[in-house]
Design an enzyme around this catalytic site. Structure first.
Site, PDB file in Angstrom:
ATOM      1  N   TYR A 137       0.841  -1.218   0.000  1.00 31.83           N
ATOM      2  CA  TYR A 137       0.000   0.000   0.000  1.00 31.83           C
ATOM      3  C   TYR A 137       0.871   1.260   0.000  1.00 31.83           C
ATOM      4  O   TYR A 137       0.629   2.200  -0.771  1.00 31.83           O
ATOM      5  CB  TYR A 137      -0.898  -0.044   1.240  1.00 31.83           C
ATOM      6  CG  TYR A 137      -1.873   1.098   1.383  1.00 31.83           C
ATOM      7  CD1 TYR A 137      -3.021   1.162   0.600  1.00 31.83           C
ATOM      8  CD2 TYR A 137      -1.659   2.107   2.320  1.00 31.83           C
ATOM      9  CE1 TYR A 137      -3.932   2.195   0.748  1.00 31.83           C
ATOM     10  CE2 TYR A 137      -2.559   3.143   2.481  1.00 31.83           C
ATOM     11  CZ  TYR A 137      -3.701   3.186   1.689  1.00 31.83           C
ATOM     12  OH  TYR A 137      -4.592   4.223   1.839  1.00 31.83           O
ATOM     13  N   LYS A 195       1.092   4.228  -2.785  1.00 36.19           N
ATOM     14  CA  LYS A 195       0.743   5.619  -2.472  1.00 36.19           C
ATOM     15  C   LYS A 195       1.927   6.554  -2.726  1.00 36.19           C
ATOM     16  O   LYS A 195       1.741   7.708  -3.149  1.00 36.19           O
ATOM     17  CB  LYS A 195       0.243   5.725  -1.024  1.00 36.19           C
ATOM     18  CG  LYS A 195      -1.069   4.992  -0.787  1.00 36.19           C
ATOM     19  CD  LYS A 195      -2.189   5.580  -1.641  1.00 36.19           C
ATOM     20  CE  LYS A 195      -3.519   4.888  -1.491  1.00 36.19           C
ATOM     21  NZ  LYS A 195      -4.560   5.477  -2.327  1.00 36.19           N
TER      22      LYS A 195
HETATM   23  P1  NDP Z   1     -13.251   2.503   0.926  1.00 40.10           P
HETATM   24  O1  NDP Z   1     -12.730   1.122   1.169  1.00 40.10           O
HETATM   25  O2  NDP Z   1     -14.317   3.037   1.821  1.00 40.10           O
HETATM   26  O3  NDP Z   1     -13.759   2.638  -0.601  1.00 40.10           O
HETATM   27  C1  NDP Z   1     -12.959   2.143  -1.642  1.00 40.10           C
HETATM   28  C2  NDP Z   1     -13.522   2.544  -2.990  1.00 40.10           C
HETATM   29  O4  NDP Z   1     -12.664   2.008  -4.006  1.00 40.10           O
HETATM   30  C3  NDP Z   1     -14.911   1.987  -3.245  1.00 40.10           C
HETATM   31  O5  NDP Z   1     -15.647   2.912  -3.986  1.00 40.10           O
HETATM   32  C4  NDP Z   1     -14.639   0.744  -4.071  1.00 40.10           C
HETATM   33  O6  NDP Z   1     -15.712   0.388  -4.939  1.00 40.10           O
HETATM   34  C5  NDP Z   1     -13.436   1.180  -4.880  1.00 40.10           C
HETATM   35  N1  NDP Z   1     -12.646   0.015  -5.316  1.00 40.10           N
HETATM   36  C6  NDP Z   1     -12.152  -0.981  -4.558  1.00 40.10           C
HETATM   37  N2  NDP Z   1     -11.540  -1.896  -5.342  1.00 40.10           N
HETATM   38  C7  NDP Z   1     -11.666  -1.473  -6.622  1.00 40.10           C
HETATM   39  C8  NDP Z   1     -11.276  -2.012  -7.885  1.00 40.10           C
HETATM   40  N3  NDP Z   1     -10.637  -3.168  -8.023  1.00 40.10           N
HETATM   41  N4  NDP Z   1     -11.577  -1.302  -8.984  1.00 40.10           N
HETATM   42  C9  NDP Z   1     -12.238  -0.136  -8.887  1.00 40.10           C
HETATM   43  N5  NDP Z   1     -12.636   0.424  -7.735  1.00 40.10           N
HETATM   44  C10 NDP Z   1     -12.357  -0.240  -6.605  1.00 40.10           C
HETATM   45  O7  NDP Z   1     -11.957   3.439   0.964  1.00 40.10           O
HETATM   46  P2  NDP Z   1     -11.750   4.941   1.503  1.00 40.10           P
HETATM   47  O8  NDP Z   1     -12.883   5.781   1.124  1.00 40.10           O
HETATM   48  O9  NDP Z   1     -11.313   4.878   2.907  1.00 40.10           O
HETATM   49  O10 NDP Z   1     -10.449   5.351   0.672  1.00 40.10           O
HETATM   50  C11 NDP Z   1     -10.523   6.020  -0.576  1.00 40.10           C
HETATM   51  C12 NDP Z   1      -9.101   6.354  -1.001  1.00 40.10           C
HETATM   52  O11 NDP Z   1      -8.497   7.158   0.001  1.00 40.10           O
HETATM   53  C13 NDP Z   1      -8.212   5.125  -1.156  1.00 40.10           C
HETATM   54  O12 NDP Z   1      -7.345   5.304  -2.245  1.00 40.10           O
HETATM   55  C14 NDP Z   1      -7.429   5.105   0.138  1.00 40.10           C
HETATM   56  O13 NDP Z   1      -6.194   4.469  -0.015  1.00 40.10           O
HETATM   57  C15 NDP Z   1      -7.264   6.591   0.394  1.00 40.10           C
HETATM   58  N6  NDP Z   1      -6.997   6.931   1.775  1.00 40.10           N
HETATM   59  C16 NDP Z   1      -7.908   6.641   2.765  1.00 40.10           C
HETATM   60  C17 NDP Z   1      -7.621   6.990   4.064  1.00 40.10           C
HETATM   61  C18 NDP Z   1      -8.568   6.715   5.186  1.00 40.10           C
HETATM   62  O14 NDP Z   1      -8.202   6.985   6.345  1.00 40.10           O
HETATM   63  N7  NDP Z   1      -9.752   6.217   4.935  1.00 40.10           N
HETATM   64  C19 NDP Z   1      -6.361   7.642   4.427  1.00 40.10           C
HETATM   65  C20 NDP Z   1      -5.488   7.916   3.307  1.00 40.10           C
HETATM   66  C21 NDP Z   1      -5.813   7.564   2.039  1.00 40.10           C
HETATM   67  P3  NDP Z   1     -16.907  -0.607  -4.420  1.00 40.10           P
HETATM   68  O15 NDP Z   1     -17.670   0.178  -3.376  1.00 40.10           O
HETATM   69  O16 NDP Z   1     -17.730  -0.858  -5.627  1.00 40.10           O
HETATM   70  O17 NDP Z   1     -16.261  -1.803  -3.844  1.00 40.10           O
END
Ligand code: NDP
Length: 244
Positions: free
Chosen positions: A154, A158
């Site tokens: 991860y 990133k």
């Molecule tokens: P979630 O797990 O809540 O949501 C993930 C999203 O990515 C969903 O919309 C999901 O779609 C989509 N997704 C997952 N796998 C795939 C795939 N193979 N192809 C296309 N889309 C995919 O994550 P967060 O909202 O927490 O995180 C969003 C972003 O922010 C990520 O990149 C994460 O790394 C980053 N981030 C988050 C932090 C946090 O504290 N939450 C901190 C720092 C960065 P579906 O719903 O259809 O499965």
């Protein structure tokens, strides 16, 4: 804004992406709401945008598949006519210590989080170059800047998004296109809800704000980076982390 601008937010069925899609919808963008598996959640986001007077369509694609990542952008451009804003937000974790990490856990995280952004950016920038205007925001993470044990896949993905953003900013900055990264800290979402209470408590101790962030706080930052006002902000990594 005279003409309506079009925005694709990957992974906007829930979490940070959902908040970003809703925020851009409120700001007047026509939003492509994207999901991997949760179609009805994505449809709910689009409905929420439309019910407050905005425009939105729903697109599904598994971004771990390179052809699907490129074609997602092309499908959005076909339906909307152009793409001014791309937010690469979709991401997954498959945590584990290096010595126990399976090849497939490395591959799937790098493909979903980093490779997908290469393909979406390449497809989008071709369109943005013609318009001599574009805004790309790549959702990285504080761990991509600082490192974190147990997340080598991860963290590499990133950190890679930061490198991709900086290189593209230099490559296309003369064409009216900006590419920035945001580095959220600990934000409440499904991804962080999975963490054990002990881990959450340990993170909390390191956050000067004394609380976890909200998806809406990330979305507000992204909205600014996507605006025409942010044209002189390029190749940057903006932390949204409560001072972490
Ligand atoms: P979630 O797990 O809540 O949501 C993930 C999203 O990515 C969903 O919309 C999901 O779609 C989509 N997704 C997952 N796998 C795939 C795939 N193979 N192809 C296309 N889309 C995919 O994550 P967060 O909202 O927490 O995180 C969003 C972003 O922010 C990520 O990149 C994460 O790394 C980053 N981030 C988050 C932090 C946090 O504290 N939450 C901190 C720092 C960065 P579906 O719903 O259809 O499965």
């Amino acid at each position: 804004m005279v003409n309506i601008q079009n925005a694709l937010v990957t992974g906007s069925s829930r979490g940070l992406g959902r908040a970003i899609a809703l925020e851009l919808g409120r700001a007047g963008y026509r939003v492509a709401v994207h999901y991997a598996g949760r179609k009805s959640a994505a449809q709910d986001v689009a409905t929420e945008i439309r019910s407050s007077g905005g425009q939105a369509s729903v697109f599904g694609a598994d971004l771990s598949d390179r052809a699907a990542a490129s074609s997602l952008v092309n499908r959005v451009i076909l339906e909307f006519g152009s793409l001014e804003v791309l937010v690469n937000n979709a991401g997954i974790t498959k945590d584990g210590l290096l010595i126990r990490m399976k090849d497939e856990d490395w591959d799937s995280v790098l493909r979903t989080n980093l490779d997908s952004a290469f393909y979406t950016c390449r497809a989008a920038i071709k369109n943005m170059m013609r318009a001599r205007y574009g805004r790309i925001v790549n959702v990285s993470s504080i761990v991509g800047v600082q490192g974190n044990p147990g997340q080598v896949n991860y963290v590499a993905s990133k950190a890679g998004l930061i490198g991709l953003s900086k290189a593209l900013a230099k490559e296309y900055g003369s064409r009216g296109i900006t590419v920035n990264a945001i580095a959220p800290g600990f934000i409440e979402s499904d991804m962080t809800a999975e963490l054990p209470e002990k881990v959450r408590a340990a993170y909390l101790e390191g956050i000067p704000a004394g609380r976890f962030g909200k998806p809406e706080e990330v979305a507000a930052t992204v909205r600014f980076l996507c605006s025409s006002e942010a044209g002189y902000l390029n190749g940057q990594v903006i932390g949204v982390d409560g001072g972490m």
